[in-house]
Design an enzyme around this catalytic site. Structure first.
Site, PDB file in Angstrom:
ATOM      1  N   HIS A  24       0.823  -1.211   0.000  1.00 52.72           N
ATOM      2  CA  HIS A  24       0.000   0.000   0.000  1.00 52.72           C
ATOM      3  C   HIS A  24       0.857   1.260   0.000  1.00 52.72           C
ATOM      4  O   HIS A  24       2.090   1.209   0.131  1.00 52.72           O
ATOM      5  CB  HIS A  24      -0.950   0.000   1.204  1.00 52.72           C
ATOM      6  CG  HIS A  24      -0.271   0.048   2.538  1.00 52.72           C
ATOM      7  ND1 HIS A  24       0.242   1.210   3.078  1.00 52.72           N
ATOM      8  CD2 HIS A  24      -0.019  -0.941   3.455  1.00 52.72           C
ATOM      9  CE1 HIS A  24       0.762   0.941   4.271  1.00 52.72           C
ATOM     10  NE2 HIS A  24       0.637  -0.351   4.521  1.00 52.72           N
ATOM     11  N   CYS A  72       2.912  -4.769   6.842  1.00 51.00           N
ATOM     12  CA  CYS A  72       2.605  -4.565   5.429  1.00 51.00           C
ATOM     13  C   CYS A  72       3.814  -4.000   4.690  1.00 51.00           C
ATOM     14  O   CYS A  72       4.794  -3.569   5.294  1.00 51.00           O
ATOM     15  CB  CYS A  72       1.407  -3.638   5.272  1.00 51.00           C
ATOM     16  SG  CYS A  72      -0.160  -4.367   5.826  1.00 51.00           S
TER      17      CYS A  72
END
Length: 360
Positions: free
Chosen positions: A222, A238
């Site tokens: 992301h 992440c």
């Protein structure tokens, strides 16, 4: 005598200094033959079996610049700049100083398809599918690899290695922080997170998110709403990219694109011209104590045995693993006969017994 950082860097530094002297300080870029874009760096994908891409480059520090700004300008990682420029003040570098850029690298080992993330080097590689010819055939002639600096999971919230795929693409994503993150924010920062953080400037996922199929889908590639943190271990697990980078990648990949996450501090390539190249990065810390320690990389016994069989000194190999500059270093040059012998031994996939010899 052991070979240190100065020995490993001397050849490149000598060439760079001569080049700067001949071109003048106005020429800040050296051998900039890779194709930098606004969204990562693109390199032609070798077709001859080579894994070496890019060329040594450098930047001349201007008044008021700092390493994070330079890292962002060239779309490289912050820690990568620090590793390649030891001793330089990251916040107040001296104007006129030469900053080496980590824009020459070894590709990860095949397969070269989809997305490959090497946690140890804090890089994401994207290998687009081959272009199709008329009649449905494909060609590697125009293939390229796109390389992005990334942020990954911090100590205690490590990004796992995995073989997975993109399961979902989300533009303007919302963020549903898990209970463990909400408790962490409350305890460590005094912040009470809502059950759902809406899309917008306060969303740490940024404007684009690619969900991975691993586990319960809790890991994402992301963007970010912060200006700092790319090329660092800062996330809750992440993979984080700069906003422009993830926006570009979002448009290129499809659901089901394969994603391979590896953790390889050292990469070795035997090039078609006989050069044996090693690129070493600092291993990832496993706990807080290791973050303050110098972590070593153990030599690969198979590589040591191959060097010994070909009567080549392992000193430069060991030195490259010790220096951990994060750029390819030539540790040996094989003759045509040695290159053929190395390739035969690799294909045989047998236990290579080193010959007895005295190291220098």
């Amino acid at each position: 005598m052991p070979l240190g950082r100065g020995f490993i860097s001397s050849r490149l530094s000598s060439v760079i200094n001569k080049k700067v002297a001949s071109l003048g300080l106005a020429c800040a870029m050296l051998w900039a033959l890779a194709v930098p874009t606004a969204f990562a760096t693109q390199y032609p994908l070798p077709t001859d079996g080579s894994r070496l891409v890019g060329y040594p480059e450098a930047h001349i520090v201007k008044e008021g610049e700092h390493l994070e700004a330079i890292a962002k300008q060239y779309d490289v990682g912050f820690l990568a700049l620090l590793a390649l420029n030891p001793g330089m003040d990251p916040y107040l570098p001296e104007p006129g100083a030469l900053v080496r850029l980590p824009n020459q690298l070894l590709l990860p080992s095949p397969p070269h398809s989809g997305i490959v993330i090497n946690l140890a080097e804090l890089r994401l590689y994207y290998f687009p599918e081959p272009a199709a010819r008329a009649g449905g055939e494909t060609t590697d002639a125009q293939r390229a690899v796109h390389v992005f600096p990334i942020g990954i999971g911090r100590v205690g919230r490590e990004t796992p290695t995995m073989n997975t795929y993109i399961s979902q693409k989300r533009e303007h994503p919302t963020w549903t922080p898990p209970q463990s993150i909400r408790e962490e924010y409350k305890k460590q920062r005094g912040i009470i997170l809502p059950d759902v953080v809406p899309a917008g400037p306060n969303n740490p996922l940024g404007e684009h998110a690619l969900r991975l199929g691993f586990g319960n889908g809790e890991y994402l590639i992301h963007g970010t709403n912060k200006s700092f943190g790319i090329g660092l271990r800062v996330s809750a697990g992440c993979i984080r990219l700069r906003p422009d980078d993830v926006a570009w990648l979002f448009e290129q990949v499809d659901v089901h694109t394969p994603v391979r996450v590896i953790n390889q501090p050292a990469k070795l390539s035997v090039e078609p011209d006989g050069r044996v190249m090693v690129e070493a990065h600092r291993p990832l810390s496993k706990n807080e104590q290791e973050t303050k320690a110098r972590l070593s990389i153990e030599p690969d016994p198979q590589v040591l045995a191959m060097l010994a069989r070909l009567e080549l000194s392992p000193q430069r190999y060991r030195a490259a693993l010790s220096v951990q500059e994060g750029v390819p270093i030539e540790i040996a040059t094989l003759t045509p006969a040695q290159l053929r012998a190395w390739q035969r031994l690799e294909r045989a996939d047998v236990d290579v017994k080193p010959v007895r010899r005295t190291e220098e």
